[in-house]
Enzyme design. Structure first.
Site, PDB file in Angstrom:
ATOM      1  N   CYS A 135      62.078  14.028  22.147  1.00  0.00           N
ATOM      2  CA  CYS A 135      60.744  13.919  22.745  1.00  0.00           C
ATOM      3  C   CYS A 135      60.588  12.786  23.763  1.00  0.00           C
ATOM      4  O   CYS A 135      60.260  13.035  24.923  1.00  0.00           O
ATOM      5  CB  CYS A 135      59.695  13.751  21.644  1.00  0.00           C
ATOM      6  SG  CYS A 135      59.568  15.193  20.561  1.00  0.00           S
TER       7      CYS A 135
ATOM      8  N   LYS B 246      50.226  16.829  24.678  1.00  0.00           N
ATOM      9  CA  LYS B 246      51.486  16.647  23.957  1.00  0.00           C
ATOM     10  C   LYS B 246      52.421  15.732  24.725  1.00  0.00           C
ATOM     11  O   LYS B 246      53.067  14.839  24.159  1.00  0.00           O
ATOM     12  CB  LYS B 246      52.153  18.012  23.745  1.00  0.00           C
ATOM     13  CG  LYS B 246      53.598  17.963  23.227  1.00  0.00           C
ATOM     14  CD  LYS B 246      53.683  17.276  21.871  1.00  0.00           C
ATOM     15  CE  LYS B 246      55.022  17.497  21.196  1.00  0.00           C
ATOM     16  NZ  LYS B 246      56.151  16.909  21.901  1.00  0.00           N
TER      17      LYS B 246
END
Length: 452
Positions: free
Chosen positions: A275, A221
């Site tokens: 992110c 991720k």
């Protein structure tokens, strides 16, 4: 396989398992509603009481395509409900999905306090027969060192409680679609937990579901977003080089990307959101260990973080071309969200750009059709009010409404015809043909400029 395992597996397969989602932000809420839309009964909780009040009144807390309609549908069908406390949710749910934020601290370190608070609650509750899913982005090693330690305070993993890490893979603005169509990764410590998690997500996700070791899932991720961050940094660096050569980055990008193995990203004002600025830092800060050094990742972060300063330099260059100083000039900013057509302003480059311009003595007005945030600048009523009588228009976010703006109208509103287009939202050559001073990252419309 144990009787308890068979029981929860049957509940998941029959969609009779009661699901709970802890954290109803821009990951948790689409996750909760998407599972509810497939037929599960879902309960959500959050520490933000105002958010819970809005949800109970079927008011979506943020802009997201299709979210408001999905919220109304799921509440109307009694498939989505609210719990005021996480403790209440744990008592009634068979599956609990944790989607709390994991931001950075002021000194750019992982802040796991929200996740730690939830895990303390889990550690003090009986989790017998339950499946616990973590979707929050976490530093490598967090699942084994924090999650498993907490849930095994009262139960044994793989025997009477199961847990997996399923990193979210969605983009704000298209979350309700991507949450179902993007391949998902299931990270597990014990095989049975992986089986249960995969069965759960197969009810909602139409794309491939990959199962792997939990540490690979944790790292994957973070690497996915680090890959993007590094490539954006390369594009920004190439953009700066283009300015020195006096060539158009956008044309260069088109030529380079005609090569089948090249994908040069777009240059711009930097990156924002939950992110890209954060996940490279999580990657380099393993749980319970010293930080990892990575020259390329840290340099990429420094490049992207420096782009707001370059945007301000472009503003100064444009004003100087017209004999004006940034101190005392009136500057308009279109767009404060970190990307187009969403309401999210987390870590947006617009905040730094606005702050720097104000610090330099500019009078800054701001407008964004998706957000009321102004970062202490003047909040304009609309996009035309924002630029009326201004010396410079800085386009920070390429919302569709800005891309479709008429250049003649822009020129009639501005006091000085200067556009700093950080996203290449409009046609620079057309702007030059209409006698604008048009500047962008990787493009200078100022002719015969002496470069240092």
């Amino acid at each position: 396989m144990s009787e308890k395992f068979q029981h929860i597996l049957g509940l998941i397969e029959n969609k009779t398992a009661k699901l709970g989602v802890v954290g109803l932000g821009q990951v948790g809420l689409p996750t909760a509603l998407s599972f509810a839309d497939t037929g599960f009964s879902v309960t959500g909780s959050d520490i933000n009481k105002k958010l819970l009040d809005n949800l109970s009144r079927t008011v979506a807390p943020f802009e997201e395509s299709g979210l408001s309609e999905l919220l109304q549908k799921c509440i109307h069908n009694n498939k989505f409900s609210i719990a005021n406390k996480t403790e209440d949710l744990i008592l009634i749910c068979d599956v609990i999905i944790v989607c709390v934020p994991t931001p950075l601290t002021e000194n750019i370190k992982p802040n796991l306090s929200y996740l730690e608070d939830v895990m303390k609650i889990f550690a003090n509750h009986q989790l017998d027969g339950k499946l616990v899913i973590i979707e929050s982005s976490i530093p490598p090693g967090t699942f084994e060192n924090l999650i498993l330690d907490s849930i095994q305070k009262t139960n044994t993993l793989g025997k009477d409680v199961w847990s997996a890490f399923v990193p979210e893979r969605l983009a704000p603005g298209s979350a309700t679609r991507e949450i179902r169509t993007t391949p998902r990764v299931i990270g597990y410590h014990d095989f049975d937990s992986g089986v249960l998690a995969k069965k759960l997500y197969q009810n909602m996700v139409s794309a491939q579901i990959i199962t792997t070791d939990v540490k690979i899932a944790e790292i994957s991720k973070l690497v996915e977003n680090t890959y993007r961050d590094v490539n954006v940094a390369l594009a920004n660096e190439i953009g700066l080089i283009c300015e020195n050569y006096g060539v158009d980055f956008k044309e260069l990008q088109s030529v380079c990307n005609s090569h089948p193995r090249v994908n040069l990203h777009s240059a711009g004002p930097g990156v924002g959101g939950p992110c890209l600025p954060k996940d490279p830092i999580l990657l380099l800060n393993p749980q319970g260990k010293n930080a990892i050094d990575s020259k390329i990742i840290r340099y990429a972060r420094a490049i992207n973080d420096s782009m707001p300063e370059h945007v301000v330099d472009l503003v100064i260059r444009g004003l100087s071309h017209h004999g004006k100083s940034v101190n005392g000039s009136k500057i308009a900013i279109w767009g404060v969200t970190y990307k187009a057509n969403i309401s999210d302003t987390r870590l947006t480059p617009a905040e730094r750009i606005t702050s720097l311009l104000v610090q330099k003595g500019s009078k800054v007005s701001v407008f964004d059709p998706f957000s009321n945030e102004s970062f202490d600048a003047i909040k304009a009523h609309d996009m035309w009010d924002a630029i009326a009588g201004r010396d410079v228009l800085v386009i920070v976010t390429d919302h569709d409404v800005f891309k479709n703006a008429d250049l003649d109208t822009i020129k009639s509103k501005l006091a000085t015809p200067i556009i700093i287009d950080t996203r290449r939202a409009i046609d620079g050559k057309l702007a030059n043909s209409k006698s604008f001073t048009y500047l962008a990252v990787g493009y200078s419309g100022i002719k015969n400029e002496t470069k240092k």
